[in-house]
Design a protein around this motif. Sequence first.
Motif, PDB file in Angstrom:
ATOM      1  N   VAL A 285      11.343   2.306 -70.963  1.00  0.00           N
ATOM      2  CA  VAL A 285      10.442   2.686 -72.060  1.00  0.00           C
ATOM      3  C   VAL A 285       9.171   1.851 -72.029  1.00  0.00           C
ATOM      4  O   VAL A 285       8.054   2.377 -72.110  1.00  0.00           O
ATOM      5  CB  VAL A 285      11.153   2.542 -73.424  1.00  0.00           C
ATOM      6  N   HIS A 286       9.313   0.544 -71.875  1.00  0.00           N
ATOM      7  CA  HIS A 286       8.139  -0.320 -71.934  1.00  0.00           C
ATOM      8  C   HIS A 286       7.298  -0.262 -70.664  1.00  0.00           C
ATOM      9  O   HIS A 286       6.069  -0.279 -70.741  1.00  0.00           O
ATOM     10  CB  HIS A 286       8.562  -1.747 -72.279  1.00  0.00           C
ATOM     11  N   VAL A 287       7.919  -0.166 -69.507  1.00  0.00           N
ATOM     12  CA  VAL A 287       7.146  -0.060 -68.256  1.00  0.00           C
ATOM     13  C   VAL A 287       6.412   1.276 -68.206  1.00  0.00           C
ATOM     14  O   VAL A 287       5.218   1.328 -67.888  1.00  0.00           O
ATOM     15  CB  VAL A 287       8.054  -0.256 -67.024  1.00  0.00           C
ATOM     16  N   THR A 288       7.119   2.364 -68.546  1.00  0.00           N
ATOM     17  CA  THR A 288       6.474   3.680 -68.536  1.00  0.00           C
ATOM     18  C   THR A 288       5.335   3.722 -69.550  1.00  0.00           C
ATOM     19  O   THR A 288       4.237   4.192 -69.238  1.00  0.00           O
ATOM     20  CB  THR A 288       7.503   4.788 -68.857  1.00  0.00           C
ATOM     21  N   GLY A 289       5.606   3.222 -70.752  1.00  0.00           N
ATOM     22  CA  GLY A 289       4.557   3.188 -71.770  1.00  0.00           C
ATOM     23  C   GLY A 289       3.376   2.337 -71.336  1.00  0.00           C
ATOM     24  O   GLY A 289       2.220   2.715 -71.541  1.00  0.00           O
ATOM     25  N   GLY A 290       3.642   1.195 -70.737  1.00  0.00           N
ATOM     26  CA  GLY A 290       2.567   0.327 -70.256  1.00  0.00           C
ATOM     27  C   GLY A 290       1.728   0.983 -69.177  1.00  0.00           C
ATOM     28  O   GLY A 290       0.494   0.886 -69.187  1.00  0.00           O
ATOM     29  N   MET A 291       2.386   1.672 -68.242  1.00  0.00           N
ATOM     30  CA  MET A 291       1.634   2.351 -67.178  1.00  0.00           C
ATOM     31  C   MET A 291       0.781   3.493 -67.737  1.00  0.00           C
ATOM     32  O   MET A 291      -0.380   3.651 -67.358  1.00  0.00           O
ATOM     33  CB  MET A 291       2.594   2.866 -66.104  1.00  0.00           C
ATOM     34  N   LEU A 292       1.359   4.282 -68.645  1.00  0.00           N
ATOM     35  CA  LEU A 292       0.597   5.372 -69.246  1.00  0.00           C
ATOM     36  C   LEU A 292      -0.573   4.853 -70.073  1.00  0.00           C
ATOM     37  O   LEU A 292      -1.668   5.420 -70.045  1.00  0.00           O
ATOM     38  CB  LEU A 292       1.506   6.262 -70.104  1.00  0.00           C
ATOM     39  N   LEU A 293      -0.344   3.766 -70.783  1.00  0.00           N
ATOM     40  CA  LEU A 293      -1.415   3.174 -71.574  1.00  0.00           C
ATOM     41  C   LEU A 293      -2.514   2.608 -70.670  1.00  0.00           C
ATOM     42  O   LEU A 293      -3.712   2.784 -70.954  1.00  0.00           O
ATOM     43  CB  LEU A 293      -0.853   2.081 -72.477  1.00  0.00           C
ATOM     44  N   ALA A 294      -2.137   1.950 -69.587  1.00  0.00           N
ATOM     45  CA  ALA A 294      -3.131   1.418 -68.640  1.00  0.00           C
ATOM     46  C   ALA A 294      -3.958   2.556 -68.041  1.00  0.00           C
ATOM     47  O   ALA A 294      -5.184   2.431 -67.901  1.00  0.00           O
ATOM     48  CB  ALA A 294      -2.437   0.617 -67.545  1.00  0.00           C
ATOM     49  N   LEU A 295      -3.308   3.665 -67.707  1.00  0.00           N
ATOM     50  CA  LEU A 295      -4.022   4.826 -67.167  1.00  0.00           C
ATOM     51  C   LEU A 295      -4.984   5.396 -68.210  1.00  0.00           C
ATOM     52  O   LEU A 295      -6.146   5.697 -67.903  1.00  0.00           O
ATOM     53  CB  LEU A 295      -3.017   5.892 -66.720  1.00  0.00           C
ATOM     54  N   TYR A 296      -4.532   5.524 -69.443  1.00  0.00           N
ATOM     55  CA  TYR A 296      -5.384   6.036 -70.514  1.00  0.00           C
ATOM     56  C   TYR A 296      -6.598   5.132 -70.722  1.00  0.00           C
ATOM     57  O   TYR A 296      -7.734   5.611 -70.849  1.00  0.00           O
ATOM     58  CB  TYR A 296      -4.578   6.151 -71.816  1.00  0.00           C
ATOM     59  N   ILE A 297      -6.366   3.828 -70.735  1.00  0.00           N
ATOM     60  CA  ILE A 297      -7.467   2.879 -70.929  1.00  0.00           C
ATOM     61  C   ILE A 297      -8.458   2.986 -69.779  1.00  0.00           C
ATOM     62  O   ILE A 297      -9.676   3.009 -69.991  1.00  0.00           O
ATOM     63  CB  ILE A 297      -6.927   1.441 -71.068  1.00  0.00           C
ATOM     64  N   ALA A 298      -7.950   3.081 -68.553  1.00  0.00           N
ATOM     65  CA  ALA A 298      -8.823   3.170 -67.385  1.00  0.00           C
ATOM     66  C   ALA A 298      -9.655   4.455 -67.392  1.00  0.00           C
ATOM     67  O   ALA A 298     -10.829   4.443 -67.023  1.00  0.00           O
ATOM     68  CB  ALA A 298      -7.994   3.088 -66.109  1.00  0.00           C
ATOM     69  N   LEU A 299      -9.052   5.551 -67.825  1.00  0.00           N
ATOM     70  CA  LEU A 299      -9.746   6.839 -67.779  1.00  0.00           C
ATOM     71  C   LEU A 299     -10.643   7.107 -68.981  1.00  0.00           C
ATOM     72  O   LEU A 299     -11.699   7.717 -68.844  1.00  0.00           O
ATOM     73  CB  LEU A 299      -8.724   7.979 -67.654  1.00  0.00           C
TER      74      LEU A 299
END
Length: 141
Positions: free
Chosen positions: A37-51
């Motif tokens: 949950v936390h790794v997936t959420g962190g990766m999705l959040l990092a992608l959202y922030i980057a984009l």
Amino acid sequence: MLYSLLVLLAGMLQSAMLSFNGLLSDFIGLFGVTLVVHVTGGMLLALYIALFVRKRITLRGMPWYLYSAGFFGVFLVSVSSYCVGILGAAATTCLSVAGQLFISAVIDHYGMFQVPKVAFSTKRIPCFLIILAGIILLNLS
């Protein structure tokens, strides 16, 4: 109105997440669920922030105790994922909401954590009692 709908949607997704986490724990265990949950959420959040945000996040200048939010997140996911398999999604969600209501009323009343101070009114007591009665009825059924 939009914020109310967003919070309502978040609550719906939280209940769905609890059910999925309960199922997922059968495959990878409780701590595996928490990690996923936390790794997936962190990766999705990092992608959202980057984009979309395109702003660098800094972890400086805030009080040390605010990092405890990470612990709260791990605790919430772990305990909820475990309890949904025992109590069911509805009872787990109801008890979670009851805990949220209680601590929210305390935080509001005292204006803790820089939240605007909203004194507890006796007018709220019937609302809390109705919610408590609903939780009791749900757990007895």
